[in-house]
Design a protein around this motif. Sequence first.
Motif, PDB file in Angstrom:
ATOM      1  N   LEU A  56       0.808  -1.224   0.000  1.00 52.68           N
ATOM      2  CA  LEU A  56       0.000   0.000   0.000  1.00 52.68           C
ATOM      3  C   LEU A  56       0.840   1.273   0.000  1.00 52.68           C
ATOM      4  O   LEU A  56       0.329   2.338  -0.331  1.00 52.68           O
ATOM      5  N   TYR A  57       2.100   1.169   0.364  1.00 52.88           N
ATOM      6  CA  TYR A  57       2.932   2.373   0.472  1.00 52.88           C
ATOM      7  C   TYR A  57       2.989   3.179  -0.839  1.00 52.88           C
ATOM      8  O   TYR A  57       2.776   4.396  -0.819  1.00 52.88           O
ATOM      9  N   PRO A  58       3.242   2.546  -1.993  1.00 55.90           N
ATOM     10  CA  PRO A  58       3.265   3.336  -3.242  1.00 55.90           C
ATOM     11  C   PRO A  58       1.926   4.015  -3.537  1.00 55.90           C
ATOM     12  O   PRO A  58       1.902   5.109  -4.090  1.00 55.90           O
ATOM     13  N   VAL A  59       0.819   3.355  -3.157  1.00 52.77           N
ATOM     14  CA  VAL A  59      -0.502   3.950  -3.397  1.00 52.77           C
ATOM     15  C   VAL A  59      -0.663   5.198  -2.529  1.00 52.77           C
ATOM     16  O   VAL A  59      -1.085   6.262  -3.006  1.00 52.77           O
ATOM     17  N   PHE A  60      -0.305   5.066  -1.243  1.00 47.56           N
ATOM     18  CA  PHE A  60      -0.370   6.241  -0.357  1.00 47.56           C
ATOM     19  C   PHE A  60       0.542   7.343  -0.867  1.00 47.56           C
ATOM     20  O   PHE A  60       0.237   8.526  -0.785  1.00 47.56           O
ATOM     21  N   TRP A  61       1.684   6.951  -1.403  1.00 52.02           N
ATOM     22  CA  TRP A  61       2.658   7.930  -1.883  1.00 52.02           C
ATOM     23  C   TRP A  61       2.086   8.703  -3.075  1.00 52.02           C
ATOM     24  O   TRP A  61       2.270   9.917  -3.171  1.00 52.02           O
ATOM     25  N   VAL A  62       1.357   8.013  -3.950  1.00 54.86           N
ATOM     26  CA  VAL A  62       0.708   8.705  -5.080  1.00 54.86           C
ATOM     27  C   VAL A  62      -0.376   9.644  -4.557  1.00 54.86           C
ATOM     28  O   VAL A  62      -0.506  10.779  -5.035  1.00 54.86           O
ATOM     29  N   PHE A  63      -1.148   9.197  -3.555  1.00 56.63           N
ATOM     30  CA  PHE A  63      -2.165  10.078  -2.958  1.00 56.63           C
ATOM     31  C   PHE A  63      -1.491  11.328  -2.375  1.00 56.63           C
ATOM     32  O   PHE A  63      -2.001  12.432  -2.513  1.00 56.63           O
ATOM     33  N   LYS A  64      -0.354  11.107  -1.736  1.00 64.92           N
ATOM     34  CA  LYS A  64       0.353  12.258  -1.154  1.00 64.92           C
ATOM     35  C   LYS A  64       0.782  13.235  -2.242  1.00 64.92           C
ATOM     36  O   LYS A  64       0.599  14.450  -2.108  1.00 64.92           O
ATOM     37  N   MET A  65       1.330  12.687  -3.342  1.00 60.48           N
ATOM     38  CA  MET A  65       1.758  13.549  -4.450  1.00 60.48           C
ATOM     39  C   MET A  65       0.568  14.323  -5.026  1.00 60.48           C
ATOM     40  O   MET A  65       0.678  15.484  -5.400  1.00 60.48           O
ATOM     41  N   ALA A  66      -0.597  13.637  -5.096  1.00 57.68           N
ATOM     42  CA  ALA A  66      -1.788  14.284  -5.661  1.00 57.68           C
ATOM     43  C   ALA A  66      -2.273  15.409  -4.764  1.00 57.68           C
ATOM     44  O   ALA A  66      -2.800  16.415  -5.255  1.00 57.68           O
ATOM     45  N   LEU A  67      -2.101  15.249  -3.457  1.00 57.45           N
ATOM     46  CA  LEU A  67      -2.627  16.246  -2.518  1.00 57.45           C
ATOM     47  C   LEU A  67      -1.600  17.315  -2.160  1.00 57.45           C
ATOM     48  O   LEU A  67      -1.904  18.216  -1.392  1.00 57.45           O
ATOM     49  N   THR A  68      -0.391  17.187  -2.698  1.00 56.53           N
ATOM     50  CA  THR A  68       0.644  18.182  -2.417  1.00 56.53           C
ATOM     51  C   THR A  68       0.639  19.222  -3.537  1.00 56.53           C
ATOM     52  O   THR A  68       0.706  18.851  -4.710  1.00 56.53           O
ATOM     53  N   PRO A  69       0.523  20.502  -3.218  1.00 55.56           N
ATOM     54  CA  PRO A  69       0.402  21.508  -4.281  1.00 55.56           C
ATOM     55  C   PRO A  69       1.645  21.654  -5.161  1.00 55.56           C
ATOM     56  O   PRO A  69       1.523  22.008  -6.331  1.00 55.56           O
ATOM     57  N   SER A  70       2.833  21.361  -4.645  1.00 54.52           N
ATOM     58  CA  SER A  70       4.034  21.528  -5.477  1.00 54.52           C
ATOM     59  C   SER A  70       4.108  20.418  -6.520  1.00 54.52           C
ATOM     60  O   SER A  70       3.571  19.331  -6.322  1.00 54.52           O
ATOM     61  N   GLN A  71       4.783  20.712  -7.641  1.00 52.20           N
ATOM     62  CA  GLN A  71       4.876  19.745  -8.736  1.00 52.20           C
ATOM     63  C   GLN A  71       6.169  18.936  -8.695  1.00 52.20           C
ATOM     64  O   GLN A  71       6.394  18.098  -9.548  1.00 52.20           O
ATOM     65  N   GLY A  72       7.014  19.222  -7.728  1.00 51.40           N
ATOM     66  CA  GLY A  72       8.312  18.549  -7.669  1.00 51.40           C
ATOM     67  C   GLY A  72       8.183  17.103  -7.239  1.00 51.40           C
ATOM     68  O   GLY A  72       7.163  16.679  -6.699  1.00 51.40           O
ATOM     69  N   PHE A  73       9.244  16.375  -7.489  1.00 54.02           N
ATOM     70  CA  PHE A  73       9.299  14.965  -7.098  1.00 54.02           C
ATOM     71  C   PHE A  73       9.715  14.905  -5.635  1.00 54.02           C
ATOM     72  O   PHE A  73      10.858  15.193  -5.297  1.00 54.02           O
ATOM     73  N   ASP A  74       8.773  14.534  -4.768  1.00 53.19           N
ATOM     74  CA  ASP A  74       9.030  14.522  -3.331  1.00 53.19           C
ATOM     75  C   ASP A  74       9.537  13.145  -2.920  1.00 53.19           C
ATOM     76  O   ASP A  74       8.802  12.169  -2.993  1.00 53.19           O
ATOM     77  N   ALA A  75      10.793  13.092  -2.511  1.00 48.51           N
ATOM     78  CA  ALA A  75      11.390  11.796  -2.179  1.00 48.51           C
ATOM     79  C   ALA A  75      11.345  11.495  -0.685  1.00 48.51           C
ATOM     80  O   ALA A  75      11.953  10.533  -0.244  1.00 48.51           O
ATOM     81  N   SER A  76      10.623  12.302   0.084  1.00 47.54           N
ATOM     82  CA  SER A  76      10.581  12.037   1.523  1.00 47.54           C
ATOM     83  C   SER A  76       9.786  10.750   1.780  1.00 47.54           C
ATOM     84  O   SER A  76       8.805  10.462   1.079  1.00 47.54           O
ATOM     85  N   PRO A  77      10.174   9.971   2.791  1.00 43.94           N
ATOM     86  CA  PRO A  77       9.508   8.679   3.012  1.00 43.94           C
ATOM     87  C   PRO A  77       8.124   8.801   3.638  1.00 43.94           C
ATOM     88  O   PRO A  77       7.385   7.817   3.657  1.00 43.94           O
ATOM     89  N   ASN A  78       7.764   9.971   4.138  1.00 41.40           N
ATOM     90  CA  ASN A  78       6.455  10.133   4.778  1.00 41.40           C
ATOM     91  C   ASN A  78       5.330   9.977   3.734  1.00 41.40           C
ATOM     92  O   ASN A  78       5.256  10.755   2.795  1.00 41.40           O
ATOM     93  N   PRO A  79       4.443   8.991   3.890  1.00 35.34           N
ATOM     94  CA  PRO A  79       3.402   8.793   2.865  1.00 35.34           C
ATOM     95  C   PRO A  79       2.179   9.696   3.046  1.00 35.34           C
ATOM     96  O   PRO A  79       1.203   9.545   2.310  1.00 35.34           O
ATOM     97  N   PHE A  80       2.203  10.602   4.002  1.00 37.14           N
ATOM     98  CA  PHE A  80       1.044  11.477   4.235  1.00 37.14           C
ATOM     99  C   PHE A  80       1.399  12.927   3.904  1.00 37.14           C
ATOM    100  O   PHE A  80       2.500  13.382   4.226  1.00 37.14           O
ATOM    101  N   PRO A  81       0.476  13.661   3.267  1.00 40.04           N
ATOM    102  CA  PRO A  81       0.789  15.043   2.878  1.00 40.04           C
ATOM    103  C   PRO A  81       0.851  15.952   4.102  1.00 40.04           C
ATOM    104  O   PRO A  81       0.038  15.835   5.017  1.00 40.04           O
ATOM    105  N   THR A  82       1.818  16.851   4.101  1.00 43.41           N
ATOM    106  CA  THR A  82       1.949  17.772   5.236  1.00 43.41           C
ATOM    107  C   THR A  82       1.072  19.011   5.042  1.00 43.41           C
ATOM    108  O   THR A  82       0.599  19.586   6.004  1.00 43.41           O
ATOM    109  N   ASP A  83       0.884  19.410   3.768  1.00 43.17           N
ATOM    110  CA  ASP A  83       0.064  20.594   3.493  1.00 43.17           C
ATOM    111  C   ASP A  83      -0.928  20.243   2.385  1.00 43.17           C
ATOM    112  O   ASP A  83      -0.745  20.612   1.229  1.00 43.17           O
ATOM    113  N   PRO A  84      -2.006  19.486   2.711  1.00 44.13           N
ATOM    114  CA  PRO A  84      -2.901  18.979   1.659  1.00 44.13           C
ATOM    115  C   PRO A  84      -3.653  20.088   0.928  1.00 44.13           C
ATOM    116  O   PRO A  84      -4.036  21.094   1.525  1.00 44.13           O
ATOM    117  N   SER A  85      -3.825  19.870  -0.379  1.00 45.91           N
ATOM    118  CA  SER A  85      -4.536  20.844  -1.207  1.00 45.91           C
ATOM    119  C   SER A  85      -5.184  20.095  -2.374  1.00 45.91           C
ATOM    120  O   SER A  85      -4.663  19.076  -2.834  1.00 45.91           O
TER     121      SER A  85
END
Lengths: 40, 160
Positions: B28-57
Motif C-alpha cells: 500500500l505504500y506506493p498507493v499512499f505515496w501517489v495520494f500524497k503527491m496528488a494532494l501536495t500543491p508543489s509539482q516537484g518529485f518529493d522523495a521524503s519517506p512520509n506517505p502522508f501530505p503535510t500541506d494537503p490541497s
Amino acid sequence: VGVRAGRYGYAAAYSTIIFVILLVFTITNRITGATKGAFE
Amino acid sequence: MNTTGESPYSPGRIARIVFLAFASFATLYPVFWVFKMALTPSQGFDASPNPFPTDPSLENFNYVLFELPFFTWLFNSIVISVATTILGVFLACTSAYALSRFRFPGRAPAMLSFLVTQMFPGVLMMIPLYLIMDTLGLLDQLLGLVLCTPRRPSRSACGC
C-alpha cells in the motif's frame, strides 16, 4: 498528463481520479451484481 | 477466527501477522505515496519517506478536472470501450458459431490461422494498421481506433 513535463502532482491527481472511478465502478458492480451472471 | 487449534499468541502466529502486516504496508505504500503527491500543491518529485501530505490541497485535482479536457477524454474512453466490446463480441460470436457448428471447405485452415496469428505480438501490426487507417482517412478518429482494437480475429473468436 504531467510526468513528461515533471509535473508529478498533476500526474498523481490524474491517476488518483482514474483509481477512484474504477473503485466506484467495482463497488457498484459488486453491490448491484450486474456482472454476476458472467461468473456462474 | 483461529481454526487450527493454535494459541492466538504463539510465536508462529505472531510472526505470520507481522509478515502480513509488513507485506500489506509494502503493497500500500506506493498507493499512499501517489495520494500524497496528488494532494501536495508543489509539482516537484518529493522523495521524503512520509506517505502522508503535510500541506494537503485539492489544487492538482482542480487543474486536472476543470482546466484539462478530462471529461472529453473520459467520454472518448467510454465510447471506444463500448463500441469495441460490441464489435468484438459480435465478431467472436458469429465466427465461433460458424466454426463450431458447420463443416465447410477452409474450416481447418481458418482454425489454424486463428492459432498462428496469436503467435505474433500485436505491435507487429502497428505500421500496417497505420497505413490502412491513413488510406481510409481514419487517422485521429474514434472510428479508426474502434476498428483497430478488436482487429485480430483470433482474439475476437476466443473472446480475449
